[in-house]
Each structure stands twice: as C-alpha cells, then as structure tokens.
Design a protein around this motif. Structure first.
Motif: not given
Length: 58
Positions: A32-50
């Motif tokens: 985001r500091a570099g200008g990209e609209p990045a967000t974090v979501v949870m993938d429950l199937e793989s138990d990972a944050f994306l």
C-alpha cells in the motif's frame, strides 16, 4: 500469481505465525505504501492469509 474472485493473489502466508507476528499485514502495508491497493483475506480451505489486489479484469 493466482486469481481469486476478481482479485490477484500477490503472496500467501500460513495462518500459524508466531504470536504477535503479522507478516501478511506487514507485507500488505508495504505494498500500500508503494501505491497498490493491497488487502489481506483469509483462505479457510488452505488455512492461509492471502495478500490480494483487484485484478483489473473489469
């Protein structure tokens, strides 16, 4: 990079990070500091944050 429901996955982080560690949030904040609209979501199937950005395939 993968596409998930209209979003492009930039990075994956396992959900089992040590207590007090937020690597997905830290990575998204840098993007985001570099200008990209990045967000974090949870993938429950793989138990990972994306970290995702809009795919731009409108």
């Amino acid at each position: 990079m993968n596409t998930v429901t209209g979003a492009k996955v930039l990075e994956r982080f396992p959900a089992g990070s040590p207590r007090g560690s937020w690597p997905a949030e830290e990575y998204a904040a840098r993007r985001r500091a570099g200008g990209e609209p990045a967000t974090v979501v949870m993938d429950l199937e793989s138990d990972a944050f994306l970290v995702v950005v809009p795919s731009g395939d409108d």
